[in-house]
Design a protein around this motif. Structure first.
Motif, PDB file in Angstrom:
ATOM      1  N   UNK A 218     -37.246  23.091  -7.432  1.00 30.87           N
ATOM      2  CA  UNK A 218     -36.771  21.342  -7.141  1.00 30.87           C
ATOM      3  C   UNK A 218     -37.238  20.153  -8.297  1.00 30.87           C
ATOM      4  N   UNK A 219     -36.871  19.104  -8.454  1.00 34.80           N
ATOM      5  CA  UNK A 219     -36.996  18.520  -9.433  1.00 34.80           C
ATOM      6  C   UNK A 219     -38.043  17.700  -8.665  1.00 34.80           C
ATOM      7  N   UNK A 220     -38.604  16.747 -10.464  1.00 34.85           N
ATOM      8  CA  UNK A 220     -39.767  16.525  -9.957  1.00 34.85           C
ATOM      9  C   UNK A 220     -39.631  15.302  -8.497  1.00 34.85           C
ATOM     10  N   UNK A 221     -38.997  14.907  -8.756  1.00 35.32           N
ATOM     11  CA  UNK A 221     -38.613  14.049  -7.556  1.00 35.32           C
ATOM     12  C   UNK A 221     -38.385  14.452  -6.308  1.00 35.32           C
ATOM     13  N   UNK A 222     -37.799  15.167  -5.874  1.00 37.25           N
ATOM     14  CA  UNK A 222     -37.159  15.715  -5.483  1.00 37.25           C
ATOM     15  C   UNK A 222     -38.661  16.553  -4.147  1.00 37.25           C
ATOM     16  N   UNK A 223     -39.397  17.018  -5.421  1.00 38.85           N
ATOM     17  CA  UNK A 223     -41.198  17.772  -4.618  1.00 38.85           C
ATOM     18  C   UNK A 223     -41.840  16.934  -3.922  1.00 38.85           C
ATOM     19  N   UNK A 224     -41.818  15.437  -4.688  1.00 36.38           N
ATOM     20  CA  UNK A 224     -42.779  14.755  -3.919  1.00 36.38           C
ATOM     21  C   UNK A 224     -42.403  14.175  -2.852  1.00 36.38           C
ATOM     22  N   UNK A 225     -41.011  13.493  -3.092  1.00 37.85           N
ATOM     23  CA  UNK A 225     -40.134  13.515  -2.043  1.00 37.85           C
ATOM     24  C   UNK A 225     -40.449  14.410   0.075  1.00 37.85           C
TER      25      UNK A 225
END
Length: 87
Positions: free
Chosen positions: A67-74
């Motif tokens: 996962x990309x950082x933005x996807x992980x945070x979401x």
């Protein structure tokens, strides 16, 4: 009494540590020489090196996408939101 450590012969634990470092190109030439010396006579070290190489090869072939950082945070926010609903 502490056992005297030889500058040329290393323990199995140290050989495993050097093997791990070597997989990431972080081992020095001297460490690689000591590892290879132990490798010639220790079947436990040979088995560890063989398994480590197989694991590294399998991970490289796997083509796993993280996962990309933005996807992980979401995903984390969504998880926390659902978790608070449960409480």
């Amino acid at each position: 009494m502490k056992e005297k450590q030889s500058f040329l012969f290393i323990s199995c634990d140290e050989a495993q540590h050097i093997c791990d470092k070597s997989q990431y190109n972080e081992a020095t030439l001297w460490e690689k020489i000591k590892l290879n010396l132990r490798y010639t006579w220790c079947k436990i070290t040979r088995a560890y090196v063989r398994q480590n190489k197989k694991l590294t090869s399998t991970v490289k072939k796997s083509n796993v996408e993280c996962l990309k950082n933005g996807e992980r945070e979401a995903l984390k926010k969504e998880f926390e939101k659902e978790l608070t609903k449960q409480l």
